[in-house]
Structures are given as C-alpha cells and as structure tokens.
Design a protein around this motif. Structure first.
Motif, PDB file in Angstrom:
ATOM      1  N   HIS A  17       0.850  -1.189   0.000  1.00  0.00           N
ATOM      2  CA  HIS A  17       0.000   0.000   0.000  1.00  0.00           C
ATOM      3  C   HIS A  17       0.890   1.245   0.000  1.00  0.00           C
ATOM      4  O   HIS A  17       2.007   1.213   0.522  1.00  0.00           O
ATOM      5  CB  HIS A  17      -0.926   0.017   1.220  1.00  0.00           C
ATOM      6  N   ASP A  18       0.377   2.308  -0.561  1.00  0.00           N
ATOM      7  CA  ASP A  18       1.163   3.535  -0.732  1.00  0.00           C
ATOM      8  C   ASP A  18       1.574   4.191   0.581  1.00  0.00           C
ATOM      9  O   ASP A  18       2.465   5.027   0.591  1.00  0.00           O
ATOM     10  CB  ASP A  18       0.418   4.535  -1.621  1.00  0.00           C
ATOM     11  N   ARG A  41      -2.911   2.228  -4.045  1.00  0.00           N
ATOM     12  CA  ARG A  41      -3.313   3.368  -3.220  1.00  0.00           C
ATOM     13  C   ARG A  41      -4.369   2.892  -2.233  1.00  0.00           C
ATOM     14  O   ARG A  41      -5.406   2.365  -2.626  1.00  0.00           O
ATOM     15  CB  ARG A  41      -3.849   4.502  -4.094  1.00  0.00           C
ATOM     16  N   SER A  46      -6.464   2.190  -6.325  1.00  0.00           N
ATOM     17  CA  SER A  46      -5.885   2.340  -7.661  1.00  0.00           C
ATOM     18  C   SER A  46      -4.419   1.898  -7.676  1.00  0.00           C
ATOM     19  O   SER A  46      -3.732   1.904  -6.658  1.00  0.00           O
ATOM     20  CB  SER A  46      -6.011   3.784  -8.157  1.00  0.00           C
ATOM     21  N   TYR A  47      -3.969   1.519  -8.853  1.00  0.00           N
ATOM     22  CA  TYR A  47      -2.598   1.063  -9.051  1.00  0.00           C
ATOM     23  C   TYR A  47      -1.672   2.270  -9.116  1.00  0.00           C
ATOM     24  O   TYR A  47      -1.919   3.212  -9.865  1.00  0.00           O
ATOM     25  CB  TYR A  47      -2.523   0.251 -10.347  1.00  0.00           C
ATOM     26  N   CYS A  48      -0.588   2.256  -8.316  1.00  0.00           N
ATOM     27  CA  CYS A  48       0.360   3.379  -8.263  1.00  0.00           C
ATOM     28  C   CYS A  48       1.668   3.098  -8.989  1.00  0.00           C
ATOM     29  O   CYS A  48       2.372   4.027  -9.351  1.00  0.00           O
ATOM     30  CB  CYS A  48       0.718   3.716  -6.817  1.00  0.00           C
ATOM     31  N   GLY A  49       2.031   1.846  -9.130  1.00  0.00           N
ATOM     32  CA  GLY A  49       3.299   1.509  -9.744  1.00  0.00           C
ATOM     33  C   GLY A  49       3.834   0.200  -9.198  1.00  0.00           C
ATOM     34  O   GLY A  49       3.133  -0.529  -8.506  1.00  0.00           O
ATOM     35  N   MET A  77       6.490   5.807  -1.269  1.00  0.00           N
ATOM     36  CA  MET A  77       6.145   6.744  -2.332  1.00  0.00           C
ATOM     37  C   MET A  77       7.245   7.777  -2.567  1.00  0.00           C
ATOM     38  O   MET A  77       7.202   8.519  -3.539  1.00  0.00           O
ATOM     39  CB  MET A  77       4.803   7.421  -2.050  1.00  0.00           C
ATOM     40  N   ASP A  84       8.135   0.999 -13.920  1.00  0.00           N
ATOM     41  CA  ASP A  84       6.847   0.513 -13.440  1.00  0.00           C
ATOM     42  C   ASP A  84       6.280  -0.502 -14.424  1.00  0.00           C
ATOM     43  O   ASP A  84       6.423  -0.351 -15.637  1.00  0.00           O
ATOM     44  CB  ASP A  84       5.844   1.671 -13.294  1.00  0.00           C
ATOM     45  N   ASN A 114      -9.613   2.409 -12.857  1.00  0.00           N
ATOM     46  CA  ASN A 114      -8.193   2.267 -12.513  1.00  0.00           C
ATOM     47  C   ASN A 114      -7.987   1.588 -11.164  1.00  0.00           C
ATOM     48  O   ASN A 114      -6.934   1.709 -10.548  1.00  0.00           O
ATOM     49  CB  ASN A 114      -7.447   3.610 -12.564  1.00  0.00           C
TER      50      ASN A 114
END
Length: 140
Positions: A17-18, A41, A46-49, A77, A84, A114
């Motif tokens: 998790h972010d 996130r 949502s997908y962050c990388g 982060m 990515d 997303n």
C-alpha cells in the motif's frame, strides 16, 4: 479468450500500500519472496506503480543512508521507480496482454476506474501455452 482466465485476484497476490514505509515494504517483499510488488493506493485501490528490490536497495542507500531505523521514517512513495509495470484494462485483448507480458514478469490489471483487481503472471500464460499447445496430441 478472456483476460480474467489468467488473473490472480488482488486478494491472492502480494502487494504494497502507498502508505507503507521502506522498512515495511522490505519485510513484506522478503516474506512474499518476490523481487517486485505492485503498489496500491490505500484510499481508492488504484494502481500506483511497481516497487522492485533494486528500487528498495537504492532508497536505503540514498534516502536512509544505510540506516534501517531511518527506513521506518520514509514512505515507499518517496522512492524513484526504475521501471513501473504498465497495467492493462480488464477488457484488454489477448495479443496486447501477451505483448505486455513479454516485457514484464507480471502485468497489473485494473478496471475501468483504474482500481487494481489483480495480476497476470508470465508464468500463468506460459503454463496455459504448455498445457494447451505443447501437450496437444499430434495427429498422424
């Protein structure tokens, strides 16, 4: 064929998790036994990388000055990602999915908002190919 046939759902795949610290990410990656994990996130899913072992190594060196105590104070982060893994939509066609899997060992899958719903691994694609194409009885 549908992309969902190859999907490992979010509930069954390791991810970060972010809001996790570098230390937490390092420990989670060690437990999972993977060299890269998707970052999600926490607020909206949502997908962050993608975070890799290499990303973590350089962050520990550059952000934490090789001090694991400092690794607790830094968020994942803050880490620069070397590369990515590019996500695909749940409606992506098989050709595009396979092309993406050639370039990365897992492909994150997102829905139309997303939101991360899981991953497709290169292994699952290769296993399908092995089971359906290679092990087909040959006609004489």
């Amino acid at each position: 064929m549908n992309i969902l046939f190859f999907l490992t759902p979010k509930a069954n795949c390791a991810h970060l998790h972010d809001d996790e610290s570098i230390r937490e990410a390092l420990e989670r990656m060690e437990i999972a036994g993977y060299s890269a994990l998707p970052i999600i996130r926490k607020k909206d899913g949502s997908y962050c990388g993608t975070l890799t072992e290499g990303d973590l190594l350089w962050a520990i060196k550059n952000l934490c000055h090789m001090d694991m105590k400092q690794a607790e104070a830094h968020s994942i982060m803050e880490i620069s990602h070397h590369k990515d893994n590019v996500p695909v939509s749940v409606t992506t066609d098989m050709r595009s999915l396979f092309s993406q899997a050639l370039e990365q060992n897992f492909v994150p899958v997102v829905d139309d908002r997303n939101t991360f719903i899981g991953i497709v691994t290169r292994k699952s694609i290769m296993q399908y190919y092995l089971d359906t194409v290679v092990h087909q009885p040959q006609s004489v």
